[in-house]
Every structure is written in C-alpha cells, then in structure tokens.
Write an enzyme that holds these catalytic residues in place. Structure first.
Site, PDB file in Angstrom:
ATOM      1  N   ASP A 428       0.860  -1.194   0.000  1.00  0.00           N
ATOM      2  CA  ASP A 428       0.000   0.000   0.000  1.00  0.00           C
ATOM      3  C   ASP A 428       0.893   1.240   0.000  1.00  0.00           C
ATOM      4  O   ASP A 428       2.114   1.142   0.104  1.00  0.00           O
ATOM      5  CB  ASP A 428      -0.869  -0.062   1.273  1.00  0.00           C
ATOM      6  CG  ASP A 428      -1.940   1.016   1.323  1.00  0.00           C
ATOM      7  OD1 ASP A 428      -2.274   1.599   0.277  1.00  0.00           O
ATOM      8  OD2 ASP A 428      -2.451   1.274   2.431  1.00  0.00           O
ATOM      9  N   GLU A 431       2.503   5.172  -3.885  1.00  0.00           N
ATOM     10  CA  GLU A 431       2.441   6.167  -4.977  1.00  0.00           C
ATOM     11  C   GLU A 431       3.766   6.905  -5.154  1.00  0.00           C
ATOM     12  O   GLU A 431       4.044   7.308  -6.285  1.00  0.00           O
ATOM     13  CB  GLU A 431       1.307   7.160  -4.702  1.00  0.00           C
ATOM     14  CG  GLU A 431      -0.069   6.538  -4.808  1.00  0.00           C
ATOM     15  CD  GLU A 431      -0.379   5.514  -3.707  1.00  0.00           C
ATOM     16  OE1 GLU A 431       0.118   5.700  -2.585  1.00  0.00           O
ATOM     17  OE2 GLU A 431      -1.082   4.543  -3.997  1.00  0.00           O
ATOM     18  N   ASP A 564      -9.140   3.376  -1.673  1.00  0.00           N
ATOM     19  CA  ASP A 564      -9.953   3.777  -0.520  1.00  0.00           C
ATOM     20  C   ASP A 564     -11.281   4.390  -0.934  1.00  0.00           C
ATOM     21  O   ASP A 564     -11.464   5.599  -0.901  1.00  0.00           O
ATOM     22  CB  ASP A 564      -9.154   4.748   0.355  1.00  0.00           C
ATOM     23  CG  ASP A 564      -7.898   4.087   0.904  1.00  0.00           C
ATOM     24  OD1 ASP A 564      -7.804   2.844   0.850  1.00  0.00           O
ATOM     25  OD2 ASP A 564      -7.000   4.814   1.354  1.00  0.00           O
TER      26      ASP A 564
END
Ligand code: NAG
Ligand code: NAG
Ligand code: NAG
Ligand code: NAG
Ligand code: NAG
Ligand code: NAG
Ligand code: NAG
Ligand code: NAG
Ligand code: NAG
Length: 882
Positions: A428, A431, A564
């Site tokens: 996770d 980015e 999310d």
C-alpha cells in the site's frame, strides 16, 4: 494551499489549481516539424524532423531537430517513436517495462494497419487497411516537442468509443466531449471522480462497429490527456513520444487485449486459493479480535479463505514489526498456525516507507542505511517523508542492492520459523504517499502536529487470552525545473504541486533518475521487488500480491485493489467500471474494490448487495477503515445470507474462473469484460458499465439502486440461462425489467454457447473444493452448440509438472469431453446437466453404452436434463442424447 494564477504575457495560457489551460489556438499556431531524409527499409522508416518555422516556445524552448523511427513490429503492431537525437531524454527503463522485440520487422504489405505521413508540415496517421478507416491522425495538429512539454493531438472518428487512460473513476466509456484524464500517482482517499488516482495506464481502446484498436503512449511522466469533441490530445511533461499502435480486430475486441498483452506482458498467475473469500479491515484492535473474526466466520458457516491484517498489527506503525502488547508475536503465530491448520491463509500489509529511526536499533532502517538504499534529495541526503510511523525514508527501487535488501527484510520478518508466515503480500501507500504538507520543510514538526504514529485508542488485551474457543540513466539539464515545470498537469493533490503529498520530484535514484520521471513507476517497482522477495522466501510457489499503485505492465507481477472508496451506492456502482478498466484494458485482472466500502459506515442492504456484486470481482475482499463500523458478512442476517448464496455460486464457478485466469496468463484474454466484447456490433452495449461478463459466459447484472428490488438490465439478441433455475431467457436487444430481486439475490445468467465446468457443491475452503466432484452444465447457443475449457493444476507451483487441460464440445445432442488429464484431481464427474432440452430423449448413451433410466432425470418445467455420470475425472467421455 498555494493557489496561483499566472497569465503569461501575450499567450492565452493560465496556470491554476486544476492545471494549465491553454487557448487551443495558441497550440494550433505552433510551427510543427518538416520531415526530411526519409529512409524506408522493409518494415522500418526513419526520418529527420526539423522545426518548420518560428519556435512557439509554449512551455519551454521548442527542440529544433528530432528523429522519427517507425517499425512494423508485427502484422498488428506499429511502433512510432520520436526522440531528440541531441540529448538523451528520459525513457521508461527496460528494467521496469521490458519492450517486445522490434528486431524483425514485418513487411508493411502484410500488416493490418498502415503508417502514412505528410512531410510538410509533418503529420502522421494510422489506417486500418481492410476498411481504409483512419484510426489515429495528427493531421492539422502540430506536434510540439519541448524539454518539459510534449503535445500530440489526434482526430477521433465521430463514432469512436474510448475506454482506458486510467486509473480513474469516470464511466468506463469516457465522455468524449470534455474530459481530462491526468496520470500522476496519487494517494486518492475517496477515489474522487475526474481526478488522478493511484495508478497510470496510458493506453486506450477505441471501439466502433467496424472494429477495435488500441493505442499506448509508453511514457511515465505526468500527463493530461484531453478528450474534446472529435479529438484526443496528449500533454506530457517529459520523456519521449513512444507510441504503440495495435490493430486489434474488425470483429473481436479480445484481439486488442491480446495485442496489448504482447507489449506489456500477460498477467501473473495467482494461487487457486486467491479466488476464495478474503476478510480484512483497518481497525482490528488486537490479536483477539483477529482471532474472533476467524472464529465468527466459521461459526456463521461463511467460507473464509484468507484473513488479512492492516497496519494495526505493527509496533508504532513500523513495517516488519508487531506490537508486543496488542499483537504479540507468539499469539500472532498461533493465529497463523491455526489458519494454516484449517487450510486457511494469512496476508499482512507492508508499506514501502520505513520509519526514519537512526540509532534506535530498528533493523529495517539500520540495514537500509548501511546499504545506502534510500531515495535521495538532490544534495545527496536521505529524502524524508511523513507516513504512518511518522518521519520516514523511502526505498529506492532502482538501487542495485534494493532487491537483496527487500528480500532479506521479507526473509527476516515473514519467516515461518521465527516470524509471521504470510501466504500473500499486500502493498500500500506506494504512490509513494506522504502526509507532509508542502513545502514540508520540517516533517518532524508535522509528525507531532499530526500525532504520528497515532496512539492506540484502546487498552492492550491480556497477553494470554484464550482464542479460537469457537473455532536508462540520464541527468536533467539545469534548465529543467523538476519541481514546477511550466505546464502544470491537473494534479488533484493539495495545491496541484507535483511533489504534494508524495516524495519530491527532484529526489534522485541510485541510477541518477529522478522522481520527476519515475514517480509513476514507484508502485510497480515495489510490486516487482515484493514478488521477488516472496519468491525468494517461498521458492517455487506462486504468490498473491495486491498493490494500490500500478503502471502499465504491473499485472505481469501483481494484482490490485481499487483503493480507498466509500461505503456508498455510487462507489458500489462505479467499482464495476474500475474493475473493467484494470481487468479488460490494463491487463491487471486480479482486481476488486473494497466490498461494502472502505470509508464511512455501510448498511445491511448495501453490504448484502455488495457481497453479491463483489463475488464477481476476480479478487473478492471485504475491507474497511478504522473509523467505520464493523462490516464482516456475519454482522447482519441479510448480509450473511447474501454472502452464503453468492459464495456458493462463486466457489462452484472457481475452476471456470481459474481456467479463464490461466488463459489470460498465456494470452492476455480478459478475465472479466464489458458486454461489447462479446457483442461488438451492438451499439446499445457500448455505454454499459453496470453489467459485465465474469469469464466468457457468466453475465452479472446486479441491482444498482438503494432499497430497490428491481433492476433494468440489457440482454443482447442471444439466448441466456438463469444461473440458478437454469431456465432459458431470450434476449431481444432491449432492456428487461427484473423485479422482486430480494436483498439476498443477484441476477446472473449463463450466456448460451457455453459448457461450464462447475464443482458439484461449494465448500468452506478452496482446498476442500479441490476434492469435490465436477459437474458440467451444457448451455447451448442459438445455433444449438456449446463449448468450454477446463484447466487444472496443483494451484500453487510456479512451474507445473503436470496439468489437466480439457475441452468440452457440444453439438447435435452429443457432448464430448476430451483432452489431457496430466494432473490427477482424484475426483469424479458427478453429472452433466443439459439445458433447454425440448423433450426427454428416448435413450442416453455414456461412452456408447445406454445409461440406466434411474440415472437420467428430466424436468419439463425447466427443460433441464440431468445425467449422472460417476466416472473418475481421469479421462475423457462422451454423452449422447438420442
Ligand atoms: C497518405 O496521406 C496523403 C496525404 O495526406 C494522402 O493524400 C494519401 O491518400 C494517404 N494515403 C493513404 C493510403 O492513406
Ligand atoms: C468542461 O468541464 C469542466 C470541468 O468539469 C467545466 O468547468 C467546463 O465548463 C466544461 N467545458 C465545457 C465546454 O463543457
Ligand atoms: C464474534 O461473535 C461474538 C458472538 O456473537 C460477538 O460477541 C463478538 O463481538 C464477535 N467478534 C467479532 C470480532 O466479530
Ligand atoms: C539537502 O536537501 C534537503 C531537502 O531539500 C534539505 O532539507 C537539507 O537540509 C539539505 N541538506 C544539506 C546538507 O544541505
Ligand atoms: C512546489 O513545492 C516545492 C517544494 O516545496 C516548491 O519549491 C515549489 O515552489 C512549489 N511549487 C508550487 C507551484 O507551489
Ligand atoms: C550519477 O551522477 C553522478 C554525478 O554526476 C556520477 O558521479 C555517478 O557516476 C552517476 N551514477 C550513475 C549510476 O550514473
Ligand atoms: C459510523 O457509525 C458510528 C457508530 O454508529 C458513528 O460513531 C460514526 O460517526 C459513523 N461514521 C460515519 C462516517 O458516519
Ligand atoms: C432506503 O431505506 C432506508 C430505510 O428505510 C431509508 O432511510 C433511506 O432513506 C432509503 N434510501 C433511499 C435512497 O430511498
Ligand atoms: C417475490 O418473491 C417472494 C419470495 O420469493 C414471493 O413470495 C413473492 O410472491 C414474490 N412477489 C412477486 C410480486 O412476484
């Protein structure tokens, strides 16, 4: 936030939050280039391009001379590359995305598409030869090529339907009139529509009645792609123009998917168990709750395959640790052992950011520092961000020692002997995400302000509570501004700054590449490193890895969850387009949204409906946030029943989808697809993104509105069969209103023409499922024929010693099941079910011998004929209806 609005003198260009907007006339007035020195050798064309007039210098200086190279790489693929021969510009490294070979060009005569060009001004087009349709054309739109700005604009046919250019949460078919797609990885809480999200896939499929083709701009720099009536325009802030034009097909959109897979790679195979039910949440307070969820699933008799734990398990949110009070290692090991003893699995979250904790004995930081593998500021110091553990450093996935570092961390912490034995990995925040607000001069102070890591909100549990009681390197020229290029892409992060909420774009990797160029690759590089680390720790075993951020080609290594989202009906609906983008267009088929929604509170009926919709995502996981109410499927009666009903369907179909996934891994055929993939001439299917095909032949049409028990679905002109009653339903090419669809039912149809391999019953684990007999459902098409495939292997090994590959063919009353039965399943074929049988046959033959009357049953009401078979599934067989 830094809101700024600058009007550049004499140019109608404005930069503002929301990206740069330019008067199209300014770009249209640029001089473009003139082609000269054109050389053609077989399937290769090269030319020099010279600036055709006075430079327009819109966002920097126009580059005076360029090189064009065109290669007919295959009969279906033309590679067009425009570079600056005077300087090495950044290109997506081969180490991240290996290119298909262009070393043996084909003859343009044999190719399905043709490259055509004009010399002055230079423009090019791609044409489908069989129909003379122009698929891509820069005609009348000058190419602009500056150090930090590239622009290419193509005309689009009036009947073009465009899909792709994600990750985004727009409709699956993009609005052609006024849509900007921005590619720049972003931690996008709430997945807002119309903004850049976690991943980047600069590819689109264009479909019209006359065919489907695809275009990839292989570039990892930030970009805006603008769709305006009749045109598609790329605005890119670096790299090179590197286009792959894929002919696709006039009749079968699947060909476009396969050709795209030839460029970016086919999806990685996943273990069989990956298709079981996954349960997760952010906010499990302690080990007892984790154990209780497992027990409560078993008590509710809902088949839970894999238990996940979010960052809660970590000691102060530091990766590769467990909290000694809340999630003590010995108790967590007990949970993992319990799961494994029941043929269940365990997955934990791993973030890339490592707590910046010098001299505190924190191994992951100390070892990485000793190896010097962190992402660096331009001045050589460690780049500091702010993530869950507070101030952090970021692994540099380009560092030569990074794989050894990451594999070693996995080996130490995810160690079956001394640590936590995970079956899959969840990655996770890649980015990469940062919570630091710009200018982020003092992340330490911001960590205090944001209370990172956050304190626990509950007291620690007793340590000994009983559990389971119930059950190409370059340097940028000095002129380049890596923080604020003149063209500002429409980045939705606060302030729109490229470095906002992520590692700074002027940070430098070990090979001297900067985040400015490689930002969009970070999540995919972490994915590859994690795949290697898991393979090193579990040699020879396939792994399930689920990531948040992806770039083109990520699916060859990992799967992805859609991030999310919220527990809303809108996100429930939009998750379908999100899944289709990943699975159908981007070759990332192991995909699913957080079922019942991640943030906010779900409701009993939303969660019931979403359990059923989510059972037809390839990756089925219930997950929610720490501030939301619990939403395990057993929490409400309706949801429990809905989940059980649909898991029964999903599990019986598991080998069918596993086979589809295997075929995808070989050829890039989509595991899920929109209706237009199967009905490419039916224009009514093009906008549909609330129904989809799961595998080739299962049509899923969920109820889409809150509190509703009806849904208007579209059935193309074809024959379908209700999945549960097996009764035929004629599609007429018109909407059909289904009413009285209870909160525990989802409309699912079999598309005629299929022989489905089903398990005869569902089970509580996928291991048990593999010991369950098969049954075949023969659902003839309008032509009275049907076919299917079944692939079986051991489900876990990377290299298979033996596999079973079976084809099922049905026509004129005869079903032939034949193939290679190399993998020993140890199960039987229980029965064959023939659908839409007008009357009971006089005689049924099994391998030429008459089947006893008691082994045959026929229902007039449903027109289903059941034939008991009872043969070991070790060789082929034939059933004939006379
Ligand atoms: C190629 O382009 C030229 C100039 O636009 C045009 O005249 C010609 O018809 C095109 N040829 C093909 C085969 O499309
Ligand atoms: C295009 O969309 C933007 C953002 O949604 C909106 O502000 C603008 O008015 C639209 N332009 C046109 C011509 O519709
Ligand atoms: C498990 O079920 C028990 C009994 O219904 C309930 O009291 C408990 O809250 C549940 N715990 C979890 C974590 O689901
Ligand atoms: C190096 O650059 C970082 C980020 O710009 C800055 O915070 C740090 O103070 C600099 N270090 C030195 C030694 O100049
Ligand atoms: C973006 O952030 C960087 C780092 O704080 C700063 O140097 C730059 O001026 C900012 N640019 C804009 C447009 O806010
Ligand atoms: C990176 O750039 C530095 C400074 O120019 C140089 O010393 C170093 O060799 C380069 N490293 C690589 C891997 O190219
Ligand atoms: C969810 O429900 C809980 C308790 O019922 C409540 O405290 C919380 O504010 C709700 N959250 C949202 C986002 O509505
Ligand atoms: C659905 O029903 C619930 C409970 O009756 C109600 O609160 C809600 O407003 C309804 N939603 C819609 C969209 O009608
Ligand atoms: C709706 O379904 C229920 C339960 O299956 C059944 O009892 C009822 O008659 C149905 N109503 C209509 C209008 O079909």
């Amino acid at each position: 936030m830094g809101f700024f609005h600058v009007l550049l003198a004499s140019l109608a260009i404005s930069r503002a939050l929301g990206g740069t907007t330019v008067d199209p006339a300014v770009l249209a007035a640029c001089p473009g280039y003139t082609a000269s020195d054109v050389k053609v050798h077989g399937g290769t064309l090269t030319a020099s391009l010279k600036l055709a007039g006075k430079a327009c210098n819109v966002f920097g200086s126009d580059i005076p001379a360029l090189s064009l190279q065109v290669v007919y790489e295959t009969n279906n693929r033309i590679h067009v590359k425009i570079t600056d021969p005077s300087s090495a510009r950044y290109e997506v490294p081969e180490s991240v995305l290996p290119r298909p070979s262009g070393a043996n060009p084909v003859s343009p005569k044999s190719a399905a598409i043709k490259f055509n060009y004009t010399t002055s001004p230079f423009g090019f087009s791609i044409m489908r030869k069989s129909t003379s349709e122009v698929l891509f054309s820069t005609a009348s739109h000058p190419i602009i090529y500056e150090p930090q700005y590239l622009r290419v604009k193509t005309n689009l046919a009036p009947d073009a339907n465009i899909f792709g250019l994600g990750e985004h949460t727009n409709t699956f078919r993009l609005n052609p009139d006024n849509t900007t797609l921005t590619l720049w990885s972003r931690d996008a809480y709430g997945v807002p529509t119309g903004s850049n999200l976690y991943g980047n896939h600069p590819v689109y499929f264009e479909h019209r009645k006359t065919g489907t083709h695809a275009v990839l701009l292989l570039n990892s720099n930030g970009m805006d792609i603008k769709l305006t009536r009749g045109a598609l325009e790329y605005n890119v802030i670096g790299g090179v123009l590197d286009f792959y034009f894929l002919a696709g097909s006039q009749t079968d959109p699947t060909e476009a998917a396969k050709q795209y897979a030839e460029v970016v790679g086919t999806p990685a195979e996943v273990p069989y168990w990956s298709f079981g039910l996954h349960q997760c949440r952010f906010g499990y307070n302690n080990y007892i709750e984790v154990a209780d969820v497992i027990s409560n699933y078993s008590a509710a008799r809902i088949p839970l395959e894999t238990m996940w734990t979010d960052i809660d398990y970590m000691d102060r949110r530091r990766i590769m640790t467990v909290d000694p009070d809340y999630f003590p290692m010995n108790r967590m090991r007990e949970i993992v052992e319990h799961l494994h003893s029941q043929d269940q699995r365990f997955v934990l979250m791993t973030d890339p950011a490592v707590g910046y904790l010098p001299d505190q004995g924190y191994g992951p930081y100390d070892r990485g520092t000793a190896d010097d593998i962190w992402l660096k500021n331009a001045n050589g110091s460690q780049h500091l961000g702010l993530v869950w553990p507070g101030v952090t450093v970021y692994p540099d996935w380009f560092h030569p020692k990074i794989q050894d570092y990451w594999s070693n961390e996995f080996e130490l912490f995810y160690n079956p002997e001394t640590g936590l034995d995970i079956d899959g990995a969840w990655i996770d925040m890649n980015e990469p995400s940062s919570f630091c607000d710009l200018p982020c001069t003092n992340p330490f102070q911001q960590a205090v302000k944001q209370a990172l890591p956050p304190p626990r909100s509950t007291l620690p549990p007793p340590p000994d509570a009983p559990i389971f009681v119930n059950s190409i390197p370059v340097r940028h020229s000095k002129r380049d501004d890596l923080l604020t290029p003149q063209y500002s892409i429409n980045n939705a992060a606060p302030g729109g700054n490229l470095s906002s909420k992520t590692a700074f774009t002027d940070t430098v990797h070990a090979n001297n590449l900067t985040e400015y160029d490689t930002h969009n690759l970070y999540g995919t590089m972490m994915s590859v490193a994690t795949q290697q680390a898991m393979l090193a720790r579990r040699p020879g075993l396939r792994t399930l890895i689920i990531t948040r951020s992806t770039f083109a080609g990520a699916g060859a290594h990992v799967g992805k969850w859609l991030g999310d989202n919220f527990s809303t009906w809108d996100h429930y609906r939009r998750s379908i387009a999100g899944m289709l983008g990943m699975a159908t267009i981007y070759q990332v088929p192991m995909v699913g949204a957080d079922i019942c929604g991640y943030a906010q509170n779900t409701t009993e009926t939303l969660c019931a409906r979403w359990a059923m919709l989510g059972a037809f995502y390839p990756f089925m996981r219930n997950h929610n946030s720490d501030t939301s109410n619990s939403q395990e499927f057993y929490r409400w009666p309706l949801t429990t029943e809905a989940a059980k009903n649909v898991l029964d369907m999903r599990y019986r179909l598991l080998d069918y989808i596993y086979t589809s996934f295997h075929e995808a891994s070989l050829q890039g055929t989509p595991v899920v697809s929109p209706l237009w993939f199967k009905y490419p001439k039916d224009a009514a299917t093009y906008p549909i993104d609330l129904q989809w095909l799961y595998g080739d032949s299962i049509l899923v049409s969920p109820v889409t509105e809150e509190n509703s028990t009806s849904v208007s679905i579209y059935l193309p002109k074809d024959i379908f069969y209700d999945f549960l009653t097996l009764t035929p339903v004629r599609g007429t090419g018109a909407p059909v209103l289904l009413t009285n669809v209870s909160f525990t039912e989802i409309p699912v149809h079999i598309k005629g023409g299929a022989v489905l391999p089903l398990r005869a019953k569902s089970t509580m684990t996928t291991s048990e499922l593999r010991e369950t007999d098969f049954e075949f459902v023969v659902a003839p098409g309008t032509d009275g024929k049907a076919e299917g495939h079944l692939y079986i292997d051991d489900g876990v090994s990377v290299d298979q010693a033996a596999a079973t590959e079976v084809a099922m063919h049905y026509k004129y009353g005869t079903l032939v099941v034949s193939g290679n039965f190399g993998f020993k399943t140890g199960v039987n074929t229980a029965r064959v079910r023939f659908l839409n049988v007008a009357k009971a046959p006089a005689v049924v033959l099994l391998n030429g011998k008459v089947v006893a009357r008691k082994s045959v049953s026929y229902s007039k009401a449903t027109k289903v004929l059941d034939v008991a078979v009872g043969l070991p599934f070790t060789r082929g067989f034939t059933v004939t209806l006379l």
